[in-house]
Design a protein around this motif. Sequence first.
Motif, short mmCIF file in Angstrom:
data_model
loop_
_atom_site.label_atom_id
_atom_site.label_comp_id
_atom_site.label_asym_id
_atom_site.label_seq_id
_atom_site.Cartn_x
_atom_site.Cartn_y
_atom_site.Cartn_z
N TYR A 142 0.83 -1.20 0.00
CA TYR A 142 0.00 0.00 0.00
C TYR A 142 0.87 1.26 0.00
O TYR A 142 0.66 2.16 -0.81
N VAL A 143 1.86 1.29 0.89
CA VAL A 143 2.72 2.47 0.98
C VAL A 143 3.44 2.70 -0.35
O VAL A 143 3.49 3.81 -0.87
N ALA A 144 3.96 1.60 -0.93
CA ALA A 144 4.77 1.74 -2.14
C ALA A 144 3.93 2.18 -3.34
O ALA A 144 4.44 2.82 -4.25
N ILE A 145 2.64 1.85 -3.34
CA ILE A 145 1.80 2.23 -4.48
C ILE A 145 1.09 3.55 -4.22
O ILE A 145 1.09 4.45 -5.06
N ALA A 146 0.49 3.65 -3.05
CA ALA A 146 -0.39 4.80 -2.80
C ALA A 146 0.38 6.11 -2.64
O ALA A 146 -0.06 7.14 -3.14
N VAL A 147 1.53 6.06 -1.96
CA VAL A 147 2.23 7.33 -1.70
C VAL A 147 2.74 7.97 -2.99
O VAL A 147 2.46 9.15 -3.24
N PRO A 148 3.46 7.23 -3.86
CA PRO A 148 3.91 7.87 -5.11
C PRO A 148 2.74 8.34 -5.97
O PRO A 148 2.80 9.45 -6.52
N GLY B 4 -5.40 16.22 -1.62
CA GLY B 4 -5.55 17.65 -1.35
C GLY B 4 -4.45 18.32 -0.55
O GLY B 4 -3.93 19.36 -0.96
N SER B 5 -4.05 17.73 0.58
CA SER B 5 -3.09 18.49 1.39
C SER B 5 -1.69 18.53 0.79
O SER B 5 -1.09 19.60 0.78
N PRO B 6 -1.16 17.41 0.25
CA PRO B 6 0.12 17.60 -0.45
C PRO B 6 0.01 18.57 -1.62
O PRO B 6 0.95 19.31 -1.89
N MET B 7 -1.16 18.60 -2.27
CA MET B 7 -1.34 19.55 -3.37
C MET B 7 -1.19 21.00 -2.88
O MET B 7 -0.52 21.82 -3.51
N LEU B 8 -1.81 21.29 -1.73
CA LEU B 8 -1.72 22.65 -1.20
C LEU B 8 -0.28 23.00 -0.85
O LEU B 8 0.18 24.13 -1.07
N PRO C 75 14.08 20.32 -8.95
CA PRO C 75 15.13 20.68 -7.98
C PRO C 75 14.69 21.77 -7.01
O PRO C 75 14.97 21.70 -5.83
N MET C 76 13.97 22.79 -7.53
CA MET C 76 13.55 23.88 -6.66
C MET C 76 12.52 23.40 -5.64
O MET C 76 12.35 23.96 -4.58
N LEU C 77 11.80 22.36 -6.04
CA LEU C 77 10.71 21.87 -5.19
C LEU C 77 11.19 20.77 -4.24
O LEU C 77 10.41 20.28 -3.41
N ALA C 78 12.46 20.37 -4.35
CA ALA C 78 12.94 19.22 -3.60
C ALA C 78 12.64 19.28 -2.09
O ALA C 78 12.19 18.28 -1.52
N PRO C 79 12.85 20.42 -1.43
CA PRO C 79 12.56 20.45 0.01
C PRO C 79 11.09 20.15 0.30
O PRO C 79 10.77 19.41 1.23
N VAL C 80 10.20 20.72 -0.51
CA VAL C 80 8.77 20.50 -0.31
C VAL C 80 8.41 19.04 -0.62
O VAL C 80 7.63 18.40 0.08
N LEU C 81 9.01 18.53 -1.68
CA LEU C 81 8.77 17.14 -2.07
C LEU C 81 9.22 16.20 -0.95
O LEU C 81 8.51 15.26 -0.58
N PHE C 82 10.37 16.49 -0.40
CA PHE C 82 10.90 15.70 0.71
C PHE C 82 9.96 15.71 1.89
O PHE C 82 9.60 14.67 2.45
N PHE C 83 9.52 16.91 2.25
CA PHE C 83 8.60 17.07 3.37
C PHE C 83 7.32 16.26 3.15
O PHE C 83 6.87 15.50 4.00
N ASN C 84 6.74 16.41 1.95
CA ASN C 84 5.52 15.67 1.62
C ASN C 84 5.74 14.17 1.65
O ASN C 84 4.91 13.42 2.14
N LEU C 85 6.87 13.75 1.11
CA LEU C 85 7.16 12.31 1.03
C LEU C 85 7.23 11.70 2.43
O LEU C 85 6.61 10.67 2.71
N THR D 167 12.24 7.18 8.47
CA THR D 167 12.51 8.61 8.63
C THR D 167 14.01 8.88 8.69
O THR D 167 14.51 9.82 8.07
N ALA D 168 14.73 8.01 9.43
CA ALA D 168 16.18 8.20 9.55
C ALA D 168 16.85 8.09 8.18
O ALA D 168 17.68 8.93 7.82
N VAL D 169 16.47 7.08 7.40
CA VAL D 169 17.06 6.90 6.07
C VAL D 169 16.72 8.10 5.18
O VAL D 169 17.58 8.63 4.48
N ALA D 170 15.46 8.55 5.26
CA ALA D 170 15.05 9.69 4.44
C ALA D 170 15.91 10.91 4.76
O ALA D 170 16.41 11.58 3.86
N PHE D 171 16.09 11.19 6.04
CA PHE D 171 16.87 12.37 6.41
C PHE D 171 18.35 12.20 6.07
O PHE D 171 19.01 13.14 5.65
N ALA D 172 18.85 10.95 6.25
CA ALA D 172 20.27 10.73 5.99
C ALA D 172 20.59 10.88 4.51
O ALA D 172 21.64 11.41 4.14
N THR D 173 19.68 10.42 3.64
CA THR D 173 19.96 10.49 2.21
C THR D 173 19.55 11.84 1.62
O THR D 173 19.89 12.13 0.48
#
Lengths: 302, 297
Positions: B75-81, B168-172, B206-216, B279-285
């Motif tokens: 579910y996570v692998a399909i729904a989140v992307p 909706g909320s990631p869109m905003l 690239p400009m959106l990367a921080p926001v993308l990271f946060f949403n992800l 979360t740790a892997v996400a922040f580390a990479t």
Amino acid sequence: MKTNVIDPTSWDDDARIARGIKLRQQATARRARLLKHVFLIAFSGIMLYPLLWLVASSLKPEDQIFGSLSLWPSEWRWDNYTQGWNALPLSFTVFYKNSAIVTVLSVIGNLLSCSFAAYAFARLQFTGKTLFFGLMMMTMMIPYHVVLIPQYVLFLNLGWVDTYLPLIVPRFLAADGFFVFLMVQFFRQIPRELDEAAMIDGCSPFKIYWAVILPLSLPAMATAAIFSLIWVWEDFLAPLIYLNDINSYTVPLALRLFVDQEGQSAFGQMFAMSVLSLVPVLLFFVAFQKLIIRGIATSGMK
Amino acid sequence: MRRFFRRNAAGYLFLSPWLVGFFLLALGPILASLYLSFTHYDMVSTPRWVGVDNYVYMFDRDRRFWRALSVTFHYVAIAVPLRLAMALAVAMLLDKGLRSIGVYRAIFYLPSLLGASIAIAILWREMFGLNGMVNEALAMIGITGIGWITTPSTSLYTIVILAMWQFGSPMLIFLAGLRGIPRDLYEAAEIDGTPKWRQFFRITLPMLAPVLFFNLVLQTIEAFKTFTSAFVISNGSGAPADSLLFYTVYLFNEAFKFFRMGYASALAWVLLIIIGAFTAVAFATSKYWVHYENERD
């Protein structure tokens, strides 16, 4: 728009060509915009269709709910609402009253306790502030399921199961880190000179909180109030665990009873009550749309 | 001592509700559930220490645990992307040159606000049923539908669609991020004749990367915690054939249906570790693919 950047009376060929290109570009832009609107309207239709289907089904006779795509009921069955209201062993009046009690008290608790904590984090100096702030941020990530079982054991031992206390008391203890965070962000934007001036005038920290910070933070407080209202209203897991007696059921638990009785119960009535349960959320959304949307964009909440 | 008191009194006084809550409702329970995860506890007798038995049983013999893990990861692998792609696509569509953006924004956000409610879960259950709206629509184009929720191979996708509906909320958040990208970057690219798709990969992403990271990060944690929709749509059991046995649904049933509180606590800790590790892997990479504007390389 500005088509007259280039003098139209000019006989200069270059200028005429430039003007032609510009006009053509504008036409393409207009066509693109139109296309975009058409697409967005169609897409809006798809997004709203499930909700419209829910509303339409709640007004249809039983044999027309399934087996017809039409949203227009051939016969308007308003009695789905009146019958649905009384379809369960208790009337929905009880469930709405229960939900209202839990929601109102939870919102009050959230506003008070979270603004207290936020004021401490944003404005006061004390040992261990950075540590506690970090811990507060970490609690936001912890899944509710991890603390669920010990909390249940705790509340069971306190004799609180089957009361509203397990739902309400945590809200008075600033258990929702999101709201603390939201308010800290807002309080930090208020100019410090204001509290300093008040302090020189001899105001206590409480007076500053009450008379300076709070009145200037109404948008943040309203945003927190609206979100906590909607989330508490829709909350399902905590009531499911703590409320076993149908007399204390909130609206989501009552709706679930319809699913349990599926087959014997009427779909029209189930849909009618589902629609009614969404009405408070919808009203708040329509009334406070700007605050809600800004709240998400700035804090990244759900 | 007195000075310490006077300097800190106000701060701790204001923080006191949160402090009590933190120790009683967060830190205490987390430690308690760690302890309980090493016990056998049925709520009737006192917890009995069993060492790592719960964990050994879980990884070694509990097939439903692996099933729950697999359903949740799928579910996570399909729904989140899908949800993020949807959110970004719509945000980009809304971002430029539209005046009535407010109306669309509200319409697209509405499902996210209602989505967590029981009413929507009930609606989904009936929409994707054998005689539901979806099959009616398919019948129009000549396809005979199935009971999407009662068929194990398709049931998970009904919840994926529910997740996509609530972009909706990631869109905003994407919209707010897109607003922050300086227009002159696109203008410069336009003058250089850079095609739109390359502008997307070279400027927007690239400009959106921080926001993308946060949403992800946020959306992935949310997805791991999915409960209400799966619980209601599967009528509490994770049926059919455990295809909707989300991790949280399994945990809930172990705890509050079978009262295996010790085992459920072990399940809870494994979930905590999974989310923590992610979360740790996400922040580390993140330093390899997220660059903040005011940061110097």
